[in-house]
Write a protein that holds these residues in place. Structure first.
Motif, PDB file in Angstrom:
ATOM      1  N   ASP A 141       0.809  -1.222   0.000  1.00 39.64           N
ATOM      2  CA  ASP A 141       0.000   0.000   0.000  1.00 39.64           C
ATOM      3  C   ASP A 141       0.841   1.270   0.000  1.00 39.64           C
ATOM      4  O   ASP A 141       0.391   2.306  -0.503  1.00 39.64           O
ATOM      5  N   ILE A 142       2.028   1.224   0.566  1.00 40.22           N
ATOM      6  CA  ILE A 142       2.837   2.438   0.706  1.00 40.22           C
ATOM      7  C   ILE A 142       4.214   2.310   0.062  1.00 40.22           C
ATOM      8  O   ILE A 142       5.009   3.245   0.092  1.00 40.22           O
ATOM      9  N   SER A 143       4.508   1.191  -0.545  1.00 40.06           N
ATOM     10  CA  SER A 143       5.849   0.934  -1.055  1.00 40.06           C
ATOM     11  C   SER A 143       6.081   1.595  -2.405  1.00 40.06           C
ATOM     12  O   SER A 143       5.330   1.355  -3.356  1.00 40.06           O
ATOM     13  N   PRO A 144       7.127   2.416  -2.556  1.00 34.85           N
ATOM     14  CA  PRO A 144       7.470   2.941  -3.890  1.00 34.85           C
ATOM     15  C   PRO A 144       7.899   1.828  -4.838  1.00 34.85           C
ATOM     16  O   PRO A 144       7.724   1.953  -6.052  1.00 34.85           O
ATOM     17  N   LEU A 145       8.448   0.755  -4.307  1.00 36.52           N
ATOM     18  CA  LEU A 145       8.834  -0.382  -5.135  1.00 36.52           C
ATOM     19  C   LEU A 145       7.615  -1.016  -5.788  1.00 36.52           C
ATOM     20  O   LEU A 145       7.597  -1.294  -6.991  1.00 36.52           O
ATOM     21  N   HIS A 146       6.544  -1.209  -5.013  1.00 31.27           N
ATOM     22  CA  HIS A 146       5.309  -1.791  -5.559  1.00 31.27           C
ATOM     23  C   HIS A 146       4.624  -0.824  -6.518  1.00 31.27           C
ATOM     24  O   HIS A 146       4.055  -1.240  -7.532  1.00 31.27           O
ATOM     25  N   ARG A 147       4.667   0.484  -6.193  1.00 30.06           N
ATOM     26  CA  ARG A 147       4.062   1.477  -7.088  1.00 30.06           C
ATOM     27  C   ARG A 147       4.761   1.477  -8.449  1.00 30.06           C
ATOM     28  O   ARG A 147       4.120   1.557  -9.506  1.00 30.06           O
ATOM     29  N   ALA A 148       6.100   1.394  -8.433  1.00 22.83           N
ATOM     30  CA  ALA A 148       6.846   1.373  -9.690  1.00 22.83           C
ATOM     31  C   ALA A 148       6.535   0.107 -10.493  1.00 22.83           C
ATOM     32  O   ALA A 148       6.390   0.159 -11.724  1.00 22.83           O
ATOM     33  N   ALA A 149       6.421  -1.022  -9.800  1.00 25.01           N
ATOM     34  CA  ALA A 149       6.103  -2.271 -10.491  1.00 25.01           C
ATOM     35  C   ALA A 149       4.714  -2.214 -11.115  1.00 25.01           C
ATOM     36  O   ALA A 149       4.498  -2.695 -12.240  1.00 25.01           O
ATOM     37  N   GLU A 150       3.759  -1.614 -10.414  1.00 24.29           N
ATOM     38  CA  GLU A 150       2.407  -1.482 -10.958  1.00 24.29           C
ATOM     39  C   GLU A 150       2.401  -0.567 -12.173  1.00 24.29           C
ATOM     40  O   GLU A 150       1.684  -0.809 -13.148  1.00 24.29           O
ATOM     41  N   ALA A 151       3.185   0.515 -12.132  1.00 23.10           N
ATOM     42  CA  ALA A 151       3.254   1.436 -13.261  1.00 23.10           C
ATOM     43  C   ALA A 151       3.830   0.757 -14.501  1.00 23.10           C
ATOM     44  O   ALA A 151       3.483   1.097 -15.632  1.00 23.10           O
ATOM     45  N   LEU A 152       4.712  -0.215 -14.281  1.00 23.25           N
ATOM     46  CA  LEU A 152       5.300  -0.958 -15.391  1.00 23.25           C
ATOM     47  C   LEU A 152       4.450  -2.152 -15.816  1.00 23.25           C
ATOM     48  O   LEU A 152       4.821  -2.899 -16.728  1.00 23.25           O
ATOM     49  N   GLY A 153       3.305  -2.339 -15.139  1.00 25.66           N
ATOM     50  CA  GLY A 153       2.442  -3.464 -15.456  1.00 25.66           C
ATOM     51  C   GLY A 153       2.943  -4.778 -14.912  1.00 25.66           C
ATOM     52  O   GLY A 153       2.607  -5.840 -15.452  1.00 25.66           O
ATOM     53  N   LEU A 154       3.755  -4.723 -13.843  1.00 24.27           N
ATOM     54  CA  LEU A 154       4.326  -5.940 -13.239  1.00 24.27           C
ATOM     55  C   LEU A 154       4.019  -5.992 -11.747  1.00 24.27           C
ATOM     56  O   LEU A 154       4.930  -6.048 -10.908  1.00 24.27           O
ATOM     57  N   PRO A 155       2.751  -5.966 -11.372  1.00 26.01           N
ATOM     58  CA  PRO A 155       2.425  -5.993  -9.938  1.00 26.01           C
ATOM     59  C   PRO A 155       2.780  -7.338  -9.311  1.00 26.01           C
ATOM     60  O   PRO A 155       2.761  -8.372  -9.980  1.00 26.01           O
ATOM     61  N   PHE A 156       3.128  -7.318  -8.054  1.00 23.37           N
ATOM     62  CA  PHE A 156       3.420  -8.557  -7.331  1.00 23.37           C
ATOM     63  C   PHE A 156       2.973  -8.390  -5.891  1.00 23.37           C
ATOM     64  O   PHE A 156       2.834  -7.281  -5.376  1.00 23.37           O
TER      65      PHE A 156
END
Length: 304
Positions: A141-156
């Motif tokens: 919910d707050i991770s910049p790492l997860h936000r970047a992955a979602e922006a690249l279409g690679l959520p995990f």
């Protein structure tokens, strides 16, 4: 014996006596802060000490009962396996990453010097601060790492909530904090590598890998063993990361031995049993240290 020889012997004896008297206060303090707690821990491990049964503090009717229970405790045996996985993975990563970055940053450039200083920052941070940093990075919910992955279409999913990745996520966090230790030690050793053999090998047509493999690496090997030894011992103290990131979970996937001892002591008040766990950890650290030291400084290997 001549007068001169007798005077020299007397002077040597006085020197040794003065040395011992000067060293005595430090030895007393060292014994007080190391030996006394260790003896107290050993004594406690031989009793069924529990906060719910204070009378058992000095009961030695079956001194090995805690150690017998450890051999039958599947959760304890599982924690030992988990500890070994964490120790091996984190030490291998720290030594490998530290060595690689040290080789990249070795040089007289001012930019490289500033970069080396920046890489030391994680090592000087308190462990609890490092744990909080990685807690943020691993929380979707707050991770910049997860936000970047979602922006690249690679959520995990959350790495610390997944039983298959939780332990490795802790290993990565521990590596981030402590690879600068290896980097710093290797950089110092690189300054002492003789340049004569290196230049001679280059004139003979050796490429960079061959120079590193046959000339530089043998000079780095002792310091790499020291780094591995120190980090192996410290890997048994990854408690803050585990406590903050996973609390031993999911389930018991990241429950290492010292965390299991913490649970037994402070959650269930079995202090005698927890002391036995601590003694096993202490014995394991000594055994691993002796093994790594023997493998690292084998004279037959040194002269090959």
């Amino acid at each position: 014996m001549s007068l001169h020889a007798a005077a020299a012997t007397s002077w040597q004896a006085e020197r040794r006596r003065a040395f011992l008297f000067g060293l005595a206060p430090s030895l007393v303090v060292l014994l007080a802060i190391t030996l006394v707690p260790a003896v107290a821990l050993l004594v406690a491990s031989l009793t069924p000490l529990s906060l719910t049964d204070p009378v058992a503090t000095f009961r030695f009717d079956d001194p090995l009962v805690n150690y017998r229970h450890l051999l039958e405790d599947t959760r304890f045996l599982g924690s030992v396996v988990t500890q070994l996985k964490l120790s091996v993975s984190s030490v291998a990563l720290q030594v490998g990453v530290g060595l690689g970055i040290a080789l990249l940053l070795h040089g007289p450039s001012r930019i490289l010097a500033a970069t080396r200083a920046a890489f030391l920052i994680p090592m000087v941070l308190p462990p609890i601060v490092v744990a909080l940093i990685w807690k943020i990075l691993y929380t979707p919910d707050i991770s910049p790492l997860h936000r970047a992955a979602e922006a690249l279409g690679l959520p995990f999913s959350s790495l610390i909530a997944n039983p298959g990745t939780a332990l490795w996520a802790i290993s990565v966090a521990d590596t981030w904090q402590w690879f600068p230790f290896t980097m710093l030690m290797v950089l110092a050793q690189l300054q002492m590598v003789p340049q004569g053999p290196v230049e001679a090998a280059r004139l003979d047509g050796a490429n960079r890998w061959q120079v590193f493999r046959f000339i530089v690496l043998p000079h780095l090997r002792p310091v790499l063993v020291v780094c591995a030894l120190f980090r192996l011992i410290d890997s048994f103290k990854a408690f803050p990361l585990i406590y903050v990131l996973t609390n031993g979970g999911p389930g018991t996937v990241t429950e290492v031995t010292n965390y299991y001892g913490f649970v037994q002591a402070f959650n269930f008040s079995f202090w005698g049993y927890a002391s036995a766990i601590a003694m096993v950890i202490l014995a394991g650290v000594f055994a691993l240290a002796a093994l790594v030291s023997r493998l690292g400084w084998n004279p037959h290997h040194e002269h090959r």
